[in-house]
Design a protein around this motif. Structure first.
Motif, mmCIF file in Angstrom:
data_model
loop_
_atom_site.group_PDB
_atom_site.id
_atom_site.type_symbol
_atom_site.label_atom_id
_atom_site.label_comp_id
_atom_site.label_asym_id
_atom_site.label_seq_id
_atom_site.Cartn_x
_atom_site.Cartn_y
_atom_site.Cartn_z
ATOM 1 N N UNK A 1 45.829 24.180 -57.181
ATOM 2 C CA UNK A 1 46.285 25.167 -58.140
ATOM 3 C C UNK A 1 45.989 24.593 -59.300
ATOM 4 N N UNK A 2 44.843 24.948 -60.276
ATOM 5 C CA UNK A 2 44.512 24.232 -61.535
ATOM 6 C C UNK A 2 45.129 24.650 -62.913
ATOM 7 N N UNK A 3 45.915 25.799 -62.732
ATOM 8 C CA UNK A 3 46.030 26.479 -64.115
ATOM 9 C C UNK A 3 47.202 25.713 -64.774
ATOM 10 N N UNK A 4 48.227 25.130 -64.381
ATOM 11 C CA UNK A 4 49.141 24.553 -65.094
ATOM 12 C C UNK A 4 49.009 23.421 -65.894
ATOM 13 N N UNK A 5 48.238 22.123 -65.475
ATOM 14 C CA UNK A 5 48.179 20.984 -66.226
ATOM 15 C C UNK A 5 47.286 21.164 -67.302
ATOM 16 N N UNK A 6 47.186 20.337 -68.225
ATOM 17 C CA UNK A 6 46.267 20.481 -69.338
ATOM 18 C C UNK A 6 44.969 20.010 -68.529
ATOM 19 N N UNK A 7 43.904 20.478 -69.478
ATOM 20 C CA UNK A 7 42.428 20.107 -68.777
ATOM 21 C C UNK A 7 42.207 18.609 -68.379
ATOM 22 N N UNK A 8 42.648 17.691 -69.337
ATOM 23 C CA UNK A 8 42.286 16.190 -68.725
ATOM 24 C C UNK A 8 42.879 15.919 -67.465
ATOM 25 N N UNK A 9 44.284 16.489 -67.322
ATOM 26 C CA UNK A 9 45.051 16.151 -66.340
ATOM 27 C C UNK A 9 44.495 16.840 -64.839
ATOM 28 N N UNK A 10 43.814 18.032 -65.113
ATOM 29 C CA UNK A 10 43.127 18.638 -64.065
ATOM 30 C C UNK A 10 42.097 18.042 -63.630
ATOM 31 N N UNK A 11 41.227 17.393 -64.264
ATOM 32 C CA UNK A 11 40.157 16.436 -63.962
ATOM 33 C C UNK A 11 40.828 15.191 -63.050
ATOM 34 N N UNK A 12 41.829 14.586 -63.498
ATOM 35 C CA UNK A 12 42.411 13.532 -62.776
ATOM 36 C C UNK A 12 42.909 13.692 -61.631
ATOM 37 N N UNK A 13 43.639 15.078 -61.555
ATOM 38 C CA UNK A 13 44.500 15.492 -60.253
ATOM 39 C C UNK A 13 43.269 15.615 -59.031
ATOM 40 N N UNK A 14 42.063 16.318 -59.505
ATOM 41 C CA UNK A 14 40.916 16.729 -58.545
ATOM 42 C C UNK A 14 40.350 15.449 -58.159
ATOM 43 N N UNK A 15 40.303 14.206 -58.996
ATOM 44 C CA UNK A 15 39.940 13.065 -58.702
ATOM 45 C C UNK A 15 40.748 12.279 -57.573
ATOM 46 N N UNK A 16 42.038 12.459 -57.948
ATOM 47 C CA UNK A 16 42.787 12.091 -57.018
ATOM 48 C C UNK A 16 42.851 12.485 -55.728
ATOM 49 N N UNK A 17 42.627 13.725 -55.690
ATOM 50 C CA UNK A 17 42.715 14.673 -54.139
ATOM 51 C C UNK A 17 41.188 14.241 -53.643
ATOM 52 N N UNK A 18 40.083 14.059 -54.374
ATOM 53 C CA UNK A 18 38.828 13.896 -53.791
ATOM 54 C C UNK A 18 38.818 12.516 -53.164
ATOM 55 N N UNK A 19 39.494 11.651 -53.703
ATOM 56 C CA UNK A 19 39.541 10.207 -53.050
ATOM 57 C C UNK A 19 40.244 10.278 -52.017
ATOM 58 N N UNK A 20 41.298 11.010 -52.126
ATOM 59 C CA UNK A 20 42.183 10.983 -50.655
ATOM 60 C C UNK A 20 41.584 11.668 -49.657
ATOM 61 N N UNK A 21 40.802 12.899 -49.763
ATOM 62 C CA UNK A 21 39.738 13.243 -48.837
ATOM 63 C C UNK A 21 38.756 12.211 -48.227
ATOM 64 N N UNK A 22 38.214 11.611 -48.984
ATOM 65 C CA UNK A 22 37.289 10.687 -48.470
ATOM 66 C C UNK A 22 37.982 9.342 -47.779
ATOM 67 N N UNK A 23 39.235 8.948 -48.047
ATOM 68 C CA UNK A 23 39.842 8.029 -47.579
ATOM 69 C C UNK A 23 40.286 8.602 -46.078
ATOM 70 N N UNK A 24 41.069 9.811 -46.037
ATOM 71 C CA UNK A 24 41.422 10.465 -44.875
ATOM 72 C C UNK A 24 40.371 10.703 -43.833
ATOM 73 N N UNK A 25 39.186 11.117 -44.583
ATOM 74 C CA UNK A 25 38.242 11.543 -43.528
ATOM 75 C C UNK A 25 37.227 10.469 -42.857
ATOM 76 N N UNK A 26 37.199 9.476 -43.597
ATOM 77 C CA UNK A 26 36.427 8.206 -43.024
ATOM 78 C C UNK A 26 37.550 7.553 -42.161
ATOM 79 N N UNK A 27 38.761 7.355 -42.451
ATOM 80 C CA UNK A 27 39.773 6.752 -41.207
ATOM 81 C C UNK A 27 39.753 7.740 -40.067
ATOM 82 N N UNK A 28 39.627 8.887 -40.162
ATOM 83 C CA UNK A 28 39.422 9.713 -39.002
ATOM 84 C C UNK A 28 38.623 9.782 -38.153
ATOM 85 N N UNK A 29 37.324 9.595 -38.752
ATOM 86 C CA UNK A 29 36.103 9.640 -38.045
ATOM 87 C C UNK A 29 35.845 8.161 -37.371
ATOM 88 N N UNK A 30 36.365 7.100 -38.099
ATOM 89 C CA UNK A 30 36.520 5.792 -37.407
ATOM 90 C C UNK A 30 37.150 5.616 -36.277
#
Length: 434
Positions: A396-425
């Motif tokens: 849900x990108x609408x509520x946060x301010x634009x800089x916060x939206x980018x940071x939130x997306x980065x946090x989600x993306x890093x979490x995807x990378x960690x979770x997925x690499x863990x699962x594959x390993x």
């Protein structure tokens, strides 16, 4: 980036360590970012601040001279409000009802009326025909599901195709089972996939044979005017389609101004056949003499006409479209080429739908929350909160301010990378792979 699935195990372990370090550094920043629900931002709410001074101390008369401070006695709302929103719902003004601030309240109440009293075309209350079943296109809107869960209605998921629900599945289920009394539909810029039902899908929903003569389409057109590009999607008119094929009572059409003006002080909208409108009016009039007509008058004075609604929504678009673009850019930067996630690029609505590797959504959301990004619960886009593949995440990108939206997306993306690499390993180690 190389696909994680094809990396050699030693390389994947190194990648997992690097992703973990990046996630830990992000977490150490102590951010508190909210990406839980599709709410308008303060800047969007400011667009309608004129409502706070309307209708003014001397402007309380409706178009026909009625005193909106007093009982006016029509549960359908002001005639001028019904006329204003007729085009949004795709119905004649005389088949439109304008209520209080929550369309979910209307949906809840109409299901309750159906359970207790039955609907036009039915011979008994739904509750007397238990079990009652609803079809739920997935991923979908959790609050639709929770209404049914509260009434003990059985929910059956149906996959979305990018053009609406899989109609082969829908047609088979409604034709075979008389307990199937309804289907939830968000037909334009769906929550969360942002797809718009194709003309063929609308036609098949209008023409399909149902075992239940009192079957209903719960048509929640919540994002009818919420475009994100200058190429608005067009949705076929369900009321007209059902009428052409002798199923005029089938659709119950809903909308609201929650994401047009003030989310907490808007208007709910409902339209249907003459029989459905008489039925709803009869039961709603036992609850209340009528909705807040001063608020309806405010909205009529602010929005004025269809062009006024479009002009306001264009101002909304200019605020929120950069936020969607930022999320997509961040996901492309961090996840592009990894082969572990895909996300929608919506042209309307309020959400981005992110699909991660099967079995990884819960771990991804947990990691994001550890990093300070509050997100909707995993599984929320499925009935009973159970995503059988554990892969869909609503962004849900609408509520946060634009800089916060980018940071939130980065946090989600890093979490995807960690979770997925863990699962594959973990899979490789369990299988003895290298």
């Amino acid at each position: 980036m190389q696909s994680l699935e094809t990396m050699m195990t030693d390389d994947l372990r190194a990648f997992r360590r690097q992703a973990g370090d990046r996630h830990a550094a992000f977490k150490a920043r102590g951010l508190k970012l909210d990406s839980t629900r599709g709410k308008p931002s303060p800047e969007q709410l400011d667009l309608s601040n004129e409502l706070l001074s309307l209708p003014g101390p001397d402007g309380f008369r409706s178009a026909d001279g009625g005193d909106c401070r007093n009982y006016l006695g029509d549960v359908r709302g002001l005639p001028e409000a019904r006329a204003l929103f007729a085009s949004v719902l795709g119905a004649p003004a005389e088949q439109v009802l304008v209520g209080g601030n929550s369309s979910l309240t209307l949906m809840h109440d109409l299901i309750a009326f159906a359970l207790l009293h039955g609907v036009p075309g039915g011979d008994r209350p739904w509750a007397a025909q238990a079990p009652v079943t609803f079809l739920c296109p997935v991923p979908g809107y959790d609050r639709h599901f929770s209404i049914c869960e509260g009434f003990g209605i059985r929910l059956v998921p149906v996959p979305l195709t990018g053009h609406g629900p899989d109609m082969d599945v829908v047609e088979r289920l409604v034709a075979a089972d008389p307990s199937v009394k309804g289907i939830w539909c968000v037909p334009k810029y769906s929550n969360p996939t942002a797809e718009t039902y194709s003309p063929e899908t609308v036609e098949r929903l209008a023409t399909m044979r149902t075992a239940a003569p009192d079957f209903r389409l719960f048509w929640d057109n919540a994002y009818a005017v919420h475009h994100l590009t200058d190429r608005p999607h067009r949705l076929a008119n369900i009321l007209e389609a059902c009428g052409r094929h002798g199923h005029g009572d089938r659709p119950l059409i809903f909308g609201s101004t929650s994401k047009i003006t003030f989310a907490g002080a808007g208007l709910s909208l409902f339209a249907g056949s003459t029989a459905n409108m008489d039925w709803a009016r009869k039961h709603l009039s036992r609850q209340s003499i009528g909705p807040d007509k001063l608020n309806q008058l405010r909205h009529v004075r602010l929005l004025r006409d269809e062009a006024g609604i479009a002009a306001l929504m264009e101002r909304h678009r200019r605020i929120i479209m950069p936020k969607f673009q930022r999320v997509q850019a961040v996901f492309a930067e961090h996840l592009g080429g990894a082969g572990i996630a895909r996300w929608t690029e919506p042209e309307g609505g309020y959400f981005i739908s992110l699909d991660v590797r099967r079995g990884s959504a819960r771990r991804t959301v947990a990691l994001a929350q550890e990093a300070g990004v509050a997100m909707v619960a995993p599984g929320a886009t499925f009935p009973y909160g159970r995503d059988p593949d554990d892969r869909n995440i609503r962004i849900a990108p609408t509520f946060p301010a634009l800089p916060e939206v980018g940071l939130a997306a980065e946090g989600v993306a890093l979490s995807v990378l960690v979770a997925t690499s863990e699962a594959i390993l973990a899979e490789r180690e369990a299988g003895g792979g290298h």
